[in-house]
Design a protein around this motif. Structure first.
Motif, mmCIF file in Angstrom:
data_model
loop_
_atom_site.group_PDB
_atom_site.id
_atom_site.type_symbol
_atom_site.label_atom_id
_atom_site.label_comp_id
_atom_site.label_asym_id
_atom_site.label_seq_id
_atom_site.Cartn_x
_atom_site.Cartn_y
_atom_site.Cartn_z
ATOM 1 N N HIS A 176 36.471 -40.561 -19.535
ATOM 2 C CA HIS A 176 36.979 -42.288 -20.450
ATOM 3 C C HIS A 176 36.790 -43.281 -19.691
ATOM 4 C CE1 HIS A 176 38.847 -39.276 -23.992
ATOM 5 N NE2 HIS A 176 37.660 -39.408 -23.910
ATOM 6 N N GLN A 177 36.783 -42.420 -17.674
ATOM 7 C CA GLN A 177 36.581 -44.293 -17.012
ATOM 8 C C GLN A 177 37.673 -44.312 -16.665
ATOM 9 O OE1 GLN A 177 33.755 -44.438 -15.222
ATOM 10 N NE2 GLN A 177 32.945 -43.003 -16.220
ATOM 11 N N PHE B 279 37.200 -52.583 -17.955
ATOM 12 C CA PHE B 279 37.143 -53.678 -16.803
ATOM 13 C C PHE B 279 36.764 -54.173 -16.281
ATOM 14 C CE2 PHE B 279 36.736 -54.883 -11.957
ATOM 15 C CZ PHE B 279 37.774 -55.713 -12.176
ATOM 16 N N GLN B 280 34.926 -53.161 -16.414
ATOM 17 C CA GLN B 280 33.798 -53.947 -16.173
ATOM 18 C C GLN B 280 32.768 -54.696 -16.859
ATOM 19 O OE1 GLN B 280 31.387 -52.552 -13.735
ATOM 20 N NE2 GLN B 280 30.130 -54.236 -14.555
ATOM 21 N N PHE B 281 33.645 -54.624 -18.199
ATOM 22 C CA PHE B 281 32.461 -55.509 -19.463
ATOM 23 C C PHE B 281 33.811 -56.342 -20.090
ATOM 24 C CE2 PHE B 281 30.277 -51.240 -18.737
ATOM 25 C CZ PHE B 281 29.139 -52.053 -18.997
ATOM 26 N N LEU B 282 35.304 -56.348 -19.899
ATOM 27 C CA LEU B 282 35.484 -56.748 -20.770
ATOM 28 C C LEU B 282 36.393 -57.939 -19.731
ATOM 29 C CD1 LEU B 282 37.190 -54.426 -23.400
ATOM 30 C CD2 LEU B 282 35.105 -56.144 -23.369
ATOM 31 N N ASP B 283 36.821 -58.334 -18.919
ATOM 32 C CA ASP B 283 38.088 -58.932 -17.923
ATOM 33 C C ASP B 283 36.509 -59.624 -16.932
ATOM 34 O OD1 ASP B 283 39.357 -59.542 -15.401
ATOM 35 O OD2 ASP B 283 40.515 -57.558 -15.398
ATOM 36 N N PHE C 172 34.717 -58.802 -8.233
ATOM 37 C CA PHE C 172 35.279 -57.714 -7.782
ATOM 38 C C PHE C 172 34.031 -56.901 -7.143
ATOM 39 C CE2 PHE C 172 37.347 -53.225 -7.484
ATOM 40 C CZ PHE C 172 37.565 -53.500 -6.164
ATOM 41 N N TYR C 173 32.988 -57.013 -8.587
ATOM 42 C CA TYR C 173 31.796 -56.451 -7.751
ATOM 43 C C TYR C 173 30.939 -57.236 -7.769
ATOM 44 C CZ TYR C 173 33.859 -53.147 -10.842
ATOM 45 O OH TYR C 173 35.031 -51.697 -10.719
ATOM 46 N N PRO C 174 30.158 -57.603 -6.159
ATOM 47 C CA PRO C 174 29.112 -58.697 -6.276
ATOM 48 C C PRO C 174 27.910 -58.093 -6.793
ATOM 49 C CG PRO C 174 30.049 -57.697 -4.073
ATOM 50 C CD PRO C 174 30.754 -56.900 -4.847
ATOM 51 N N ASP C 175 27.638 -56.545 -6.732
ATOM 52 C CA ASP C 175 26.294 -56.241 -7.535
ATOM 53 C C ASP C 175 26.296 -55.858 -8.782
ATOM 54 O OD1 ASP C 175 24.680 -56.435 -5.318
ATOM 55 O OD2 ASP C 175 25.712 -54.416 -4.630
ATOM 56 N N TRP C 176 27.092 -56.775 -9.889
ATOM 57 C CA TRP C 176 28.023 -56.873 -11.045
ATOM 58 C C TRP C 176 26.735 -56.076 -11.640
ATOM 59 C CZ3 TRP C 176 27.004 -57.357 -15.750
ATOM 60 C CH2 TRP C 176 28.408 -57.454 -16.847
ATOM 61 N N GLU C 177 25.102 -56.081 -12.015
ATOM 62 C CA GLU C 177 24.746 -55.967 -13.113
ATOM 63 C C GLU C 177 24.298 -54.858 -12.620
ATOM 64 O OE1 GLU C 177 24.476 -58.707 -11.333
ATOM 65 O OE2 GLU C 177 24.309 -59.963 -12.905
ATOM 66 N N LEU C 178 24.442 -54.317 -10.892
ATOM 67 C CA LEU C 178 23.665 -52.555 -10.863
ATOM 68 C C LEU C 178 25.290 -51.610 -11.469
ATOM 69 C CD1 LEU C 178 22.431 -50.170 -9.177
ATOM 70 C CD2 LEU C 178 23.898 -51.366 -7.079
#
Length: 298
Positions: free
Chosen positions: A137-138, A167-171, A177-183
């Motif tokens: 579930h991550q 965190f990835q999609f809602l925060d 935190f992720y410079p390569d967010w799309e990847l």
């Protein structure tokens, strides 16, 4: 929609999206006549796979139950599936047949944290890398001390089980935190897609997908692409709020004593600026040491 219909829809959409991405010239076919759909026609896929058009049409409608390994292999070759996609196709076929997938028993209850002391001791013994246990579930179920400092933007105040997909999609902090967010977004959804194929009965994962689909247009678009992937190993970039940019390599290890859980370790190249950044982070005390077990079901 019952479970069987869910699986049929998954199969149909997966095969349709795989067919749409292949052009005739990629498989040595001439570009003749007008084409109403992107990619290959059903008849072309059937010919490449050595199947009748009628049988392939049934498969693409999701009626994959009972398909032999030979048929699935031929289909994987015709659609130029990579190893992860091929495994996903076989998982979906097993699910259609009602067989537990990927050689492991179905999880009947969601993971509620890491309870074995020996596993926690093993995590804490890793002192020069970020180590954590993640479920399908991550959820971040447990981390070592450096992991708690590293994932402080994800863990937050510790009021809820930290979840990498939320965190990835809602925060909004994830974009820093992720410079390569799309990847990262594509990777996250691909991993979740793979898990959904392995265990279509996982209600917790279905609920998470529903939540993210409702609240994130990007997640909804990526989920509709039906791309699958495994984590394995690789390199990622992070922008930590305390120590700045970190380029880390990762290894994912399956926990055989805990089916479905994975131990992931991030390390840096010795002597690199990122290795120094991890050393600085290790000396930095996280604001809190939150409990890493959920207070309720995810």
């Amino acid at each position: 929609m019952d479970h069987r219909q869910d699986v049929r829809q998954e199969v149909s959409e997966f095969l349709t999206t795989r067919r749409a991405r292949i052009t005739p010239d990629q498989v040595g076919l001439p570009m003749t006549g007008s084409r109403r759909v992107p990619g290959l026609r059903r008849s072309e896929v059937a010919s490449l796979a050595g199947l009748s058009v009628e049988y392939y049409a049934r498969l693409e409608r999701g009626q994959i139950g009972g398909a032999s390994s030979g048929v699935l292999e031929s289909l994987a070759r015709a659609l130029q599936l990579d190893e992860t996609e091929r495994a996903h196709l076989f998982d979906l076929a097993r699910a259609a047949d009602g067989i537990p997938t990927s050689g492991r028993a179905r999880r009947r209850t969601p993971s509620k944290g890491v309870s074995r002391p020996s596993l926690r001791w093993a995590l804490e013994a890793i002192t020069e890398g970020v180590a954590f246990v993640r479920d399908p579930h991550q959820n971040l179920l447990a981390t070592n001390a450096l992991g708690r400092a590293f994932y402080s933007p994800v863990i937050g105040d510790g009021g809820r089980t930290p979840n990498l997909a939320r965190f990835q999609f809602l925060d909004p902090a994830s974009r820093d935190f992720y410079p390569d967010w799309e990847l990262f977004a594509e990777m996250c959804v691909g991993i979740m897609r793979t898990e959904a194929g392995r265990d279509p009965h996982d209600r917790g994962l279905q609920d998470l997908v529903g939540e993210l689909s409702t609240r994130s247009e990007t997640f909804r678009r990526l989920w509709a692409d039906h791309n699958v992937r495994t984590h394995g190993s690789g390199t990622k970039r992070f922008q930590h709020p305390v120590v700045g940019e970190l380029t880390l390599v990762f290894e994912e290890l399956a926990l055989t004593a805990e089916p479905g859980l994975a131990l992931i370790v991030y390390t840096a190249e010795p002597g690199s600026p990122s290795a120094e950044g991890l050393r600085l982070l290790a000396s930095w005390s996280a604001p809190a040491d939150p409990p890493m077990t959920p207070s309720g079901t995810e």
